[in-house]
Design a protein around this motif. Sequence first.
Motif, short mmCIF file in Angstrom:
data_model
loop_
_atom_site.label_atom_id
_atom_site.label_comp_id
_atom_site.label_asym_id
_atom_site.label_seq_id
_atom_site.Cartn_x
_atom_site.Cartn_y
_atom_site.Cartn_z
N THR A 9 37.46 66.06 -22.97
CA THR A 9 37.89 65.55 -21.67
C THR A 9 38.87 66.52 -21.01
N PHE A 10 39.81 67.03 -21.78
CA PHE A 10 40.81 67.96 -21.27
C PHE A 10 40.15 69.19 -20.64
N GLY A 11 39.05 69.63 -21.24
CA GLY A 11 38.36 70.81 -20.75
C GLY A 11 38.75 72.08 -21.46
N ARG A 12 39.01 71.95 -22.75
CA ARG A 12 39.42 73.12 -23.54
C ARG A 12 38.37 74.22 -23.47
N ASN A 13 38.84 75.44 -23.29
CA ASN A 13 38.03 76.65 -23.22
C ASN A 13 37.21 76.77 -21.94
N ILE A 14 37.36 75.85 -21.01
CA ILE A 14 36.67 75.95 -19.73
C ILE A 14 37.53 76.75 -18.76
N GLN A 15 36.94 77.77 -18.18
CA GLN A 15 37.68 78.55 -17.19
C GLN A 15 37.94 77.71 -15.95
N ILE A 16 39.15 77.80 -15.45
CA ILE A 16 39.60 77.02 -14.29
C ILE A 16 39.29 75.54 -14.54
N ARG A 19 39.32 72.67 -12.07
CA ARG A 19 38.19 72.48 -11.16
C ARG A 19 36.90 72.19 -11.89
N ASN A 20 36.79 72.63 -13.16
CA ASN A 20 35.52 72.58 -13.87
C ASN A 20 35.46 71.63 -15.06
N SER A 21 36.55 70.98 -15.43
CA SER A 21 36.48 69.96 -16.47
C SER A 21 35.63 68.80 -15.95
N TYR A 22 35.16 67.94 -16.86
CA TYR A 22 34.29 66.86 -16.37
C TYR A 22 35.01 65.93 -15.41
N PRO A 23 36.30 65.56 -15.62
CA PRO A 23 36.95 64.67 -14.64
C PRO A 23 37.03 65.30 -13.24
N ALA A 24 37.28 66.61 -13.18
CA ALA A 24 37.36 67.28 -11.88
C ALA A 24 36.00 67.30 -11.20
N HIS A 169 33.04 72.32 -27.95
CA HIS A 169 33.49 72.03 -26.59
C HIS A 169 32.45 72.49 -25.56
N PRO A 170 32.00 71.60 -24.70
CA PRO A 170 31.07 72.00 -23.64
C PRO A 170 31.74 73.00 -22.69
N ASN A 171 30.94 73.92 -22.16
CA ASN A 171 31.43 74.81 -21.11
C ASN A 171 31.36 74.09 -19.76
N ALA A 172 31.59 74.80 -18.67
CA ALA A 172 31.61 74.16 -17.36
C ALA A 172 30.26 73.52 -17.03
N ALA A 173 29.16 74.17 -17.44
CA ALA A 173 27.84 73.60 -17.20
C ALA A 173 27.64 72.32 -18.01
N GLY A 174 28.16 72.31 -19.24
CA GLY A 174 28.09 71.09 -20.06
C GLY A 174 28.94 69.98 -19.46
N ALA A 175 30.12 70.35 -18.96
CA ALA A 175 30.98 69.37 -18.29
C ALA A 175 30.29 68.80 -17.06
N ARG A 176 29.48 69.61 -16.40
CA ARG A 176 28.72 69.12 -15.24
C ARG A 176 27.72 68.05 -15.67
N VAL A 177 27.05 68.28 -16.80
CA VAL A 177 26.12 67.28 -17.33
C VAL A 177 26.87 65.98 -17.62
N MET A 178 28.05 66.09 -18.20
CA MET A 178 28.86 64.91 -18.49
C MET A 178 29.22 64.18 -17.20
N ALA A 179 29.70 64.92 -16.21
CA ALA A 179 30.10 64.31 -14.95
C ALA A 179 28.93 63.61 -14.27
N GLU A 180 27.78 64.25 -14.29
CA GLU A 180 26.60 63.65 -13.65
C GLU A 180 26.13 62.41 -14.40
N THR A 181 26.20 62.43 -15.73
CA THR A 181 25.80 61.27 -16.53
C THR A 181 26.73 60.10 -16.26
N ILE A 182 28.03 60.36 -16.20
CA ILE A 182 28.99 59.30 -15.92
C ILE A 182 28.83 58.79 -14.49
#
Length: 222
Positions: A9-16, A19-24, A169-182
């Motif tokens: 959730t925090f977005g560890r290892n995701i650049q920026i 802006r790119n974590s799943y909550p953002a 840890h998902p990257n920004a693209a993986g976080a996008r999948v999470m955000a879209e699923t939620i």
Amino acid sequence: MACVGNSVTFGRNIQIRERNSYPAQLEELLGERWDVRNFGVSGATLLKKGDMPYWKESAFYFAQRFEPHVVIIMLGTNDTKPRNWKHANAFVDDYVEMIRSFAELESRPRIWICYPVPAYPGRSGIRDSVINPEVLAKIDQISAETGSPIIDLYEALSDKPELFPDRIHPNAAGARVMAETIYTALTGRNPSAPSNREPGGHRSDAPQSHPRQPPWLRAEII
């Protein structure tokens, strides 16, 4: 909205990550009327007897103080480490208590619980063989006991190791999948569909806040 969780959730290892974590990214999908805040804590466990209980983190205090109208909980990944999973018998009770702690807030939020994302083979101590089936089965039980809907992030990111650079840890693209699923779980909408916005830029398909007791929340856990 309060997004409660661990380093995923925090977005560890995701650049920026701001802006790119799943909550953002979820906030971007939902639109400007939504204030989606990231209360993820790297290493956090759901288990109170885990090596880093979310219960003892300041993020837990601030997530409740925020008085959210919606709560998304995704915990359980770090609990699968052997030193933590030896307390597995307490997982359901601890999770139900966490749900209750948010349900009792004055804002009376709607609460969703998530299957954790898969863990790909590595040396972190996190075991996908415990996530599936053991953690998933316990979350099924928690959902049945509390009426909390489940968001399946495990299936959404299964067979996608390329989205996990460090295997956990998902990257920004993986976080996008999470955000879209939620987003789809909350609204019933496909995030790639054309926006349906009300005058002033608000989304008419966004989930509405519930100021009082949500109908799906059983009285015995309030």
